[in-house]
Design an enzyme around this catalytic site. Structure first.
Site, PDB file in Angstrom:
ATOM      1  CG  ASP A  75       0.113  -0.719   2.559  1.00  0.00           C
ATOM      2  OD1 ASP A  75       0.880  -0.704   2.806  1.00  0.00           O
ATOM      3  OD2 ASP A  75      -1.226  -1.059   2.910  1.00  0.00           O
ATOM      4  CG  ASN A 150      -8.165  -1.411  11.760  1.00  0.00           C
ATOM      5  OD1 ASN A 150      -7.479  -1.759  10.989  1.00  0.00           O
ATOM      6  ND2 ASN A 150      -8.616  -0.255  10.781  1.00  0.00           N
ATOM      7  CG  HIS A 152      -5.456  -1.822   8.935  1.00  0.00           C
ATOM      8  ND1 HIS A 152      -5.626  -0.832   8.863  1.00  0.00           N
ATOM      9  CD2 HIS A 152      -4.143  -2.106   8.770  1.00  0.00           C
ATOM     10  CE1 HIS A 152      -4.328  -0.660   9.097  1.00  0.00           C
ATOM     11  NE2 HIS A 152      -3.290  -1.467   9.294  1.00  0.00           N
ATOM     12  CD  GLU A 157      -8.380   1.458   7.144  1.00  0.00           C
ATOM     13  OE1 GLU A 157      -7.975   0.124   8.714  1.00  0.00           O
ATOM     14  OE2 GLU A 157      -7.832   2.104   7.791  1.00  0.00           O
TER      15      GLU A 157
HETATM   16  C1  GLP Z   1      -0.517  -0.485   8.674  1.00  0.00           C
HETATM   17  C2  GLP Z   1       0.046  -0.595   7.108  1.00  0.00           C
HETATM   18  C3  GLP Z   1      -0.229  -1.922   7.627  1.00  0.00           C
HETATM   19  C4  GLP Z   1       0.626  -2.721   8.470  1.00  0.00           C
HETATM   20  C5  GLP Z   1      -0.511  -2.355   9.744  1.00  0.00           C
HETATM   21  C6  GLP Z   1       0.632  -2.768  10.808  1.00  0.00           C
HETATM   22  O1  GLP Z   1      -1.550   0.963   8.510  1.00  0.00           O
HETATM   23  N1  GLP Z   1      -0.920  -0.289   5.828  1.00  0.00           N
HETATM   24  O2  GLP Z   1       0.824  -2.769   6.089  1.00  0.00           O
HETATM   25  O3  GLP Z   1       0.685  -3.995   8.336  1.00  0.00           O
HETATM   26  O4  GLP Z   1      -0.433  -1.050   9.315  1.00  0.00           O
HETATM   27  O5  GLP Z   1       1.707  -1.343  11.570  1.00  0.00           O
HETATM   28  P1  GLP Z   1       2.525  -1.885  12.785  1.00  0.00           P
HETATM   29  O6  GLP Z   1       3.170  -2.952  11.935  1.00  0.00           O
HETATM   30  O7  GLP Z   1       2.976  -0.561  12.558  1.00  0.00           O
HETATM   31  O8  GLP Z   1       2.003  -2.171  13.745  1.00  0.00           O
END
Ligand code: GLP
Length: 263
Positions: A75, A150, A152, A157
């Protein structure tokens, strides 16, 4: 490393996140050695950092070369100026790309700059192009994945459907809150992003999911035990033919089998 799977999603409990990071990095390195032109799906965030550190080490010691590999990130934010410090492109460059022997032209993110020129940059066209580029590259051999609090995956989402493809999405409040630190405040966090879809992710031949820390304990439980539905997109990972989830003790702390200390 202990297997704590219920049958829905093979799950492995590690004592330290480094243990999981080594296992996943070793798997990626073996894949790339067996298939130098492998196509890797990459993620941003705190979760994959240790895996990237291991890959950088393997490249530095010439154990593994990524020179013929291709990467596709999950993304990217929309509506940021090119080169913005909060963009995933800049983060990937700093965290991984600058330290591997990847060919820059084969590191892909679903981003606008460079892909389309002119005034009317069409994010929807970029999304469709990203989807077809992944296909043209032969599909994702292995996708690294974190899970948002959440549920995702990528920026899919809650509400994202099982058959969604790369597209423009609106970010949820929790996602923007979690990103606020990188932007110096929530008001600076973009409201839109481009993300691979759930179906795009599930098309990957292998998916390796990581979740570390107490703040992931509820979503790990929901990923494994909630009904499979758009309400929690990470539940769609269940049933994939080759998926594995690695959790540390904190992330696993809401799983009965761990709470009762049977593992
Ligand atoms: C982000 C990204 C995801 C990621 C997730 C978890 O917003 N878009 O690809 O896996 O949230 O983030 P983190 O690894 O910092 O907990």
């Amino acid at each position: 490393m202990k297997s704590i799977s219920n049958s829905s999603l093979p799950t492995f409990l590690v004592e330290t996140r480094e243990e999981a990071e080594r296992v996943v990095a070793d798997e990626i390195a073996s894949l790339v050695r067996a298939k130098p032109e492998a196509v890797l799906g990459l993620a941003t965030g705190n979760t994959p950092i240790g895996v990237y550190r291991e890959l950088i080490q393997k490249c530095a010691t010439r154990e593994t070369s990524f020179a013929r590999a291709t990467t596709f990130n999950l993304d990217e934010y929309l509506d940021l100026p090119p080169g913005h410090a909060g963009s995933f492109r800049v983060w990937m460059q700093r965290t991984l790309f600058a330290h591997l022997d990847l060919a820059p032209e084969r590191t892909n993110l679903p981003e606008l700059d460079g892909a389309v020129s002119g005034n009317a940059i069409d994010a929807h066209a970029v999304a469709a192009h990203y989807e077809s580029s992944i296909r043209a590259a032969g599909g994702l051999d292995l996708q690294i994945l974190g899970i948002g609090r959440n549920g995702h995956i990528g920026f899919n989402e809650p509400g994202s459907s099982r058959d969604s493809r790369t597209r423009v999405v609106q970010l949820h409040a929790t996602t923007r809150e979690d990103a606020a630190r990188s932007f110096g405040g929530i008001e600076a966090v973009p409201v839109r992003a481009l993300t691979m879809g759930v179906a795009t992710i599930l098309d990957a031949r292998r998916i390796r999911v990581l979740a570390f820390g107490a703040h992931k304990s509820a979503i790990v439980r929901r990923t494994l035990f909630d009904d499979v539905s758009s309400e929690c997109p990470s539940t769609f990972l269940r049933g994939h033919a080759d998926v594995a989830l690695y959790v540390d003790r904190e992330a696993a702390s809401e799983l009965d089998v761990v709470r009762r200390s049977r593992v």
